[in-house]
Design an enzyme around this catalytic site. Structure first.
Site, PDB file in Angstrom:
ATOM      1  N   LYS A  56       0.852  -1.187   0.000  1.00 39.48           N
ATOM      2  CA  LYS A  56       0.000   0.000   0.000  1.00 39.48           C
ATOM      3  C   LYS A  56       0.890   1.239   0.000  1.00 39.48           C
ATOM      4  CE  LYS A  56      -3.822   1.935   2.805  1.00 39.48           C
ATOM      5  NZ  LYS A  56      -4.651   1.664   4.005  1.00 39.48           N
ATOM      6  N   SER A  86     -10.006  -0.610   7.452  1.00 44.40           N
ATOM      7  CA  SER A  86      -9.377  -0.394   6.146  1.00 44.40           C
ATOM      8  C   SER A  86      -8.591  -1.574   5.606  1.00 44.40           C
ATOM      9  CB  SER A  86      -8.479   0.853   6.193  1.00 44.40           C
ATOM     10  OG  SER A  86      -9.270   2.013   6.146  1.00 44.40           O
ATOM     11  N   SER A 140      -9.449   2.139   2.873  1.00 47.14           N
ATOM     12  CA  SER A 140      -8.265   2.779   2.315  1.00 47.14           C
ATOM     13  C   SER A 140      -7.298   1.797   1.684  1.00 47.14           C
ATOM     14  CB  SER A 140      -7.552   3.628   3.380  1.00 47.14           C
ATOM     15  OG  SER A 140      -6.983   2.854   4.386  1.00 47.14           O
TER      16      SER A 140
END
Length: 531
Positions: free
Chosen positions: A125, A229, A205
């Site tokens: 990420k 998330s 997210s």
């Protein structure tokens, strides 16, 4: 080995697999228009299906010379080029990925393999620091020079031989900028789409990490969570996501929201790969959860017999999700588990307190992080940056959470201290008391509703309370695929007490085996919205 001969062997390891998978002149002459694209989109490589293969299976093939890390990495890079334009999950690939894979193949030939992730392609990420690639949190404010150092978890991945394949898109600033954000959108990467139905949202997210895994663009991925998330994107994209107990994985070098709740976590298409990745990320402290026989143990008859699971239904997520939970409970009971209906206390009070506490913590923690990077030096400068850069406003213009955090009480303020103290107490009690009262091994709930239609004007249409108790308490939670509402995946969220990551993964593997709740995406453009 001398440097020159090492370099020559590395070059051979890189080039040979490329030759092996490149069509020769006769094959090229027979190729019809579109065949090359279809080949690149295939999940088949070297007799394995990337969509279903596990890390232990890959390692076994590499150990006997039937597969190389270079060939595996090349297959994922080709899929990213062919498939990612549909879903927009990968921001960038590492220019050194094939070199990392070649180094892994060399170690294996020399008998120096570093463990379960050696040679395995991993996506990060893009709020996890990498010294050789930009780390942006999706914001143009951080889109310049990369950080000076890797995040500690990246250091551990590299030490374990993992191939850092690239960076995944995310919700900008991990969805902590606007009051009505659109999950999966960032100014740097644009909008990530759900691979199952492309006009639907990927949630949370860690949207890019989950969508990339669903589309088989990497073997595993790293997400981060403050509240939901990891587990919501995992559920909404039919993959597995673990939010570990707070402190199991270092927070160092990760763009923060709150040190009191933030954690990175492993995501994969199956529980065994998730567990193996955790064993590396945690520095070996949880290596025993990742035993190669975890999948075998989960598949044994009676693996769920006598397990007591509390079902927290959450009918607010809709009748179709509730019906799926009923079917899930029936399947688990048929496998020998005892399912007890439960309700978690204190949830309204947690909802009242969590957001104000996070505002204070974000101001403290983002200021500390920005001081380590080129660009805005603190939250006030970041707010000014967004006001003067129109591209930051192309999906939604708001930065209300930034502005509220700037005005929030300090984390030394007695009012804040009282809020966080009460939050920690009530969130832990909400899980501990229910588990003790019913003698439970875990609590289960739906991880997500069916994916909503992505709409920048409206923002997210999410009501997802299931992640909050474990997120605020710092306890582990694990999302495994439960099934589908129409074409849209829904996950089953499992949570347990502090430090019970091992138990949760073992239970999750058994649940995953019984539910068999995942299939590959079909990249449908749209489906009718249920009335």
């Amino acid at each position: 080995m001398k440097t020159r001969s090492m370099a020559a062997l590395t070059a051979i390891l890189v080039v040979a697999p490329l030759i092996a998978v490149t069509p020769g002149p006769q094959a090229a002459a027979r190729t019809r228009p579109g065949d090359s694209a279809r080949s690149a989109e295939s999940t088949l490589v070297g007799g394995i299906d990337l969509d279903t293969v596990t890390i232990p299976e890959l390692q076994a093939r590499m150990s006997r010379g039937a597969l190389s890390s270079v060939r595996l990495t090349l297959a994922y890079l080709r899929r990213i080029r062919a498939v990612d334009p549909r879903i927009n999950a990968v921001l960038r690939t590492s220019p050194t990925a094939l070199g990392q894979a070649a180094a892994s193949d060399l170690r294996r030939r020399l008998g120096r393999s570093r463990g379960p992730l050696d040679g395995i392609p991993v996506l990060l990420k893009d709020n996890v620091n990498t010294r050789d690639m930009p780390t942006t949190a999706g914001s143009l404010a951080l889109a310049g020079k990369p950080p000076k150092n890797d995040a500690e978890l990246v250091t551990k991945l590299r030490a374990g031989g993992a191939v850092i394949l690239g960076k995944a898109n995310l919700s900008e600033w991990a969805n902590f900028r606007a009051a009505k954000p659109t999950s999966g959108w960032s100014a740097v990467g644009g909008q990530t789409h759900n691979p199952y139905v492309l006009d639907r949202n990927p949630c949370g997210s860690s949207a890019g990490s989950a969508a990339a895994l669903a589309a088989s663009l990497a073997q595993v991925a790293i997400g981060t969570e403050t509240d939901g998330s990891i587990v919501c994107p995992a559920g909404m994209n039919a993959v597995v996501g673990l939010k570990p107990s707070l402190g199991v994985i270092s927070q160092s070098g990760i763009v923060p929201i709150s040190a009191e709740q933030d954690t990175a976590g492993p995501m994969a298409r199956n529980v065994i790969d998730t567990a193996l990745t955790l064993s590396v990320l945690s520095g070996g402290d949880t290596a025993h959860v990742a035993a190669p026989d975890l999948a075998e143990a989960a598949a044994r008859p009676g693996a769920l017999r006598g397990k007591r699971i509390g079902l927290w239904r959450l009918p607010v997520l809709g009748t179709e999700v509730d019906a799926l939970m009923t079917r899930t409970a029936e399947r688990l009971r048929a496998a020998g588990a005892e399912i007890v209906e439960v309700d978690l206390p204190y949830q309204e009070r947690l909802a009242e307190l969590e957001f104000p506490a996070l505002l204070s913590e974000f101001h403290r923690d983002i200021d500390a992080y920005l001081a380590t990077r080129n660009g805005p030096r603190d939250l006030a400068e970041l707010i000014d940056f967004n006001r003067t850069h129109p591209q930051e406003q192309t999906c939604f213009a708001g930065q209300e959470l930034f502005e509220q955090a700037l005005a929030a009480p300090s984390t030394t303020d007695p009012e804040y201290v009282a809020m966080r103290t009460e939050l920690t107490d009530l969130s832990r009690r909400s899980i501990d008391e229910v588990m003790a009262a019913h003698g439970l091994d875990a609590i289960a709930s739906p991880a997500n509703p069916p994916a909503w239609t992505t709409d920048c004007g409206r923002g997210d249409n999410d009501v997802i309370p299931s992640s909050t108790p474990a997120a605020v308490a710092g306890y582990p939670s694990l999302s495994v695929p439960a099934g589908f509402v129409g074409e849209l995946p829904v996950g089953l969220l499992l949570m347990a007490g502090d430090g019970r990551d091992t138990d949760l993964l073992s239970l999750g593997a058994a649940v995953e085996h019984r539910l068999d709740g995942r299939h590959a995406p079909r990249y449908l453009p749209t489906v009718p919205t249920p009335r």
